[in-house]
Design an enzyme around this catalytic site. Structure first.
Site, PDB file in Angstrom:
ATOM      1  N   ASP A 331       0.438  -0.906   0.272  1.00 48.83           N
ATOM      2  CA  ASP A 331       0.248   0.112  -0.500  1.00 48.83           C
ATOM      3  C   ASP A 331       0.722   1.931  -0.191  1.00 48.83           C
ATOM      4  OD1 ASP A 331      -2.453  -1.317  -0.091  1.00 48.83           O
ATOM      5  OD2 ASP A 331      -2.292  -1.012   1.965  1.00 48.83           O
ATOM      6  N   TYR A 419      -9.619  -0.074   2.795  1.00 49.24           N
ATOM      7  CA  TYR A 419      -9.781  -0.213   4.005  1.00 49.24           C
ATOM      8  C   TYR A 419      -9.231   1.678   4.590  1.00 49.24           C
ATOM      9  CZ  TYR A 419      -9.050  -4.823   5.956  1.00 49.24           C
ATOM     10  OH  TYR A 419      -9.421  -5.982   6.714  1.00 49.24           O
TER      11      TYR A 419
END
Length: 691
Positions: A331, A419
């Protein structure tokens, strides 16, 4: 540099009290944040970001530059000795430099720009593996492509779906052994039509491949038609919730009528006995630097942490089917942990007493872009106790002392697709730094033909959380770069094991006890640790300084979980995420070794990672060292994770270990007046006592 905006907002109260609080806020806004001298570790200002683009256009791109795109621009950190010399002597700020990752003529470039001299220091073409992080602009462009692609439109019509209710997202594809790669991504689409919770309604079976350099669809597959999960009950907006709702909680506010106890001078934050530098970076988010704590016995600030930040996030999903096997995300290196940060809402993301910080990054075309309220700073008090004791052993008297647990929190929230990562750096009065990661948001759902668990015959790689809805198994591994300089930069790493000893002679009625056995790591291989394997105490000490009674001064790592990567070492995601093999690594300080997954992470092949750097097995005893800590979480979804997930917290703490001569809490003051309890003659063990 980043602009600090201080806001204090009260919960609904009487108008008179609101006016009073507003006036207090104005006063403390003026006194809290002041102008400052430029600091060597300050993030690049909007002016400097613009200057980077101007210099590149007039030099490298003056004649033969086509398709210039910026993928990362951040501070080129000065050498540590230069920064420390500046702090000690308050000398002239070293030359400001920018580190740039750019794509020029479809090649990866690493560029150092001297902003002081308005010149290019170096321009290196990266001909190795991997690509820089994706820009927001190219993801947006790629997400639009399916809507003008006739095979995709036919697939949507074949499923009886409305094109206007479809939204798409870009996903990196990982690396699975190919010697040569192209800069491609996969685009996955979702269906709204009655909800904004798009991740609960994936359009399964369709694979769209996009070449980012050409910005066109180069591959398409419609493999299977799977029912789209229903929208009913998935919309998370409060106004969409049906009655009955839960009993309302009355407003809770954090009021500081005398103003906050912290100050912000430019990027320097001071609170209680702590002082540190705070900056924002588009790749890693908040960076804590030069954290030092005041020792009242020595009447001086003492170094603790030179630099700390989230280095990488590895999120592999466990579904190995055609549409899912590649979902092994990095990420920070692929999407940008700071680039994906969101604006924080006062009184919701952060309490009323918070100060807010804007962050800036450079967009793909070289334009500085602002993220409003990207970081907040606030004092936290939730009624917890830092320390207490009631003494009842003194005849006729009872003494009670209580120290409230007030701390300072630095917070950022990053939205990586479904998320939401809530990152807290918490500074505590006991001299510790506590880091917490809150995982919130939404599950990544796989559509399924199953409506009941009893129907399942094949591997589904997850949990059936609702009809036609599988929550896929996955992991989260977050690696932290922690350049600890404990009372100086020459440090050592000590691992201590607790060993059971048997009593074989007659010196005690006891038959066993345990003792602590310590070992100092001499090289990098000595410091690779998987938690739960025996080492109970992990300390970074300064072997050149001792307390009055002879202990090395130090800080210890208190991990929050003992989670390990369960994928095999030869699996391609594990090769790329070598840092997840161990929970703890220690390396000698090297300014270029800051991102555990490497510089060019998208489709990387694992040849530029923390695991590879550590193979040199360099000496780390009594050296300037960096501690790398990987915390993990295995997520087996449950029905309570649907349609939204409750926040799950994980983290660690850096706690003083013989750093002070005694507990610093001894000098912590109470929030209010503390009265001694006076007891009657009949008082025994604290009973029948009055104030």
């Amino acid at each position: 540099m980043m602009a600090f905006i201080f806001q204090l907002k009260a919960a609904p109260m009487s108008s008179g009290l609101n006016v009073l609080l507003f006036l207090i806020c104005i006063f403390y806004t003026h006194s809290l944040i002041s102008s400052h001298q430029l600091h060597p570790l300050d993030a690049l200002s909007t002016t400097e970001l613009t200057q980077v683009h101007t210099i590149l256009k007039s030099t490298i791109c003056s004649t033969s530059c086509h398709n210039l795109s910026y993928h990362y621009v951040g501070l080129a950190e000065p050498d540590k000795p230069i920064v420390l010399a500046w702090i000690d002597d308050n000398a002239k700020v070293p030359p400001r430099q920018a580190f740039v990752l750019a794509r020029i003529n479809q090649q990866n470039h690493e560029i150092i720009v001297d902003l002081t001299a308005s010149a290019i220091i170096s321009n290196k073409v990266h001909d190795g593996h991997g690509y820089p992080l994706l820009t927001l602009d190219e993801q947006t462009a790629a997400n639009k492509l399916p809507f003008s692609y006739s095979p995709f439109i036919k697939s949507i019509e074949k499923r009886g779906l409305k094109k206007e209710e479809v939204v798409c997202q870009s996903y990196t594809i990982g690396w699975f052994g190919d010697k040569k790669t192209k800069r491609i991504i996969r685009v996955t689409c979702y269906y709204l039509d009655g909800t904004i919770n798009l991740y609960m309604r994936p359009i399964e079976g369709i694979t769209v491949t996009v070449d980012l350099d050409q910005m066109k669809i180069t591959g398409y597959q419609d493999r299977a038609i799977v029912p789209v999960p229903k929208a009913d009950g998935t919309d998370y907006r409060e106004v969409k919730q049906k009655q009955p709702v839960s009993s309302p909680i009355k407003p809770i506010t954090m009021l500081q009528p005398h103003g906050p106890s912290f100050t912000i001078d430019g990027h320097i934050v001071r609170w209680a006995d702590w002082k540190f530098h705070l900056a924002f970076d588009m790749r890693v988010g908040p960076i804590i630097s030069l954290a030092s704590v005041r020792d009242h016995d020595k009447d001086a600030y003492r170094d603790v942490l030179y630099r700390g930040f989230v280095s990488e996030l590895f999120v592999p999903y466990m579904d190995i089917t055609e549409e899912w096997y590649y979902r092994t995300y990095f990420d920070a290196g692929e999407f940008g942990f700071g680039l994906c940060a969101t604006s924080l809402f006062p009184s919701k993301d952060c309490p009323e007493n918070a100060a807010f910080l804007d962050g800036y990054y450079i967009s793909q075309n070289g334009t500085p872009t602002k993220i409003h309220n990207v970081i907040c700073v606030f004092e936290r008090y939730g009624g917890d106790v830092l320390w207490r004791h009631t003494e009842t052993a003194i005849p006729g008297k009872v003494y009670t002392e209580v120290r409230p647990d007030v701390s300072l929190v630095v917070r950022m929230v990053s939205i990586i697709g479904n998320y939401d990562y809530i990152v807290d750096w918490e500074f505590r009065q006991a001299g510790s730094i506590k880091v917490n990661i809150g995982l919130s948001g939404l599950l990544e759902i796989k559509a399924s033909t199953y409506i009941h668990k009893d129907q399942i015959r094949d591997e589904v790689y997850g949990t059936l959380v609702s009809q036609n809805t599988v929550g896929t198994y996955h992991d989260h591994f977050l690696n932290f770069h922690l350049d600890l300089d404990v009372d100086g930069y020459d440090n050592s790493f000590i691992k201590t094991k607790l060993q059971t000893r048997r009593v074989t002679d007659k010196r005690s009625p006891r038959r066993s006890y345990w003792t602590a056995v310590s070992e100092t790591a001499k090289t990098e291989s000595d410091a690779r640790i998987n938690l739960g394997s025996g080492a109970a105490e992990l300390l970074v000490v300064n072997p050149n300084k001792k307390t009055k009674v002879g202990n090395y001064v130090g800080y210890r790592l208190l991990p929050g979980s003992f989670v390990h990567n369960l994928l095999t070492n030869d699996d391609y995601p594990s090769i790329r995420a070598g840092f997840a093999k161990y929970n703890v690594w220690v390396t000698p300080y090297n300014k270029s070794e800051k991102w555990a997954g490497g510089t060019f992470v998208d489709q990387s092949q694992g040849d530029d990672t923390l695991a590879v750097w550590s193979l040199r097995n360099r000496e780390i005893e009594n050296k300037d060292i960096v501690l790398w800590y990987t915390l993990g979480l295995h997520h087996v979804p449950i029905q309570e994770d649907f349609p939204i997930m409750p926040t799950v917290n994980n983290g660690f703490e850096l706690r003083p270990a013989n750093f002070f001569e005694h507990n610093p809490v001894l000098k912590v003051k109470s929030l209010g007046k503390v009265e001694q309890l006076k007891c009657s003659k009949e008082c025994q063990h604290g009973f029948n006592c009055t104030n």
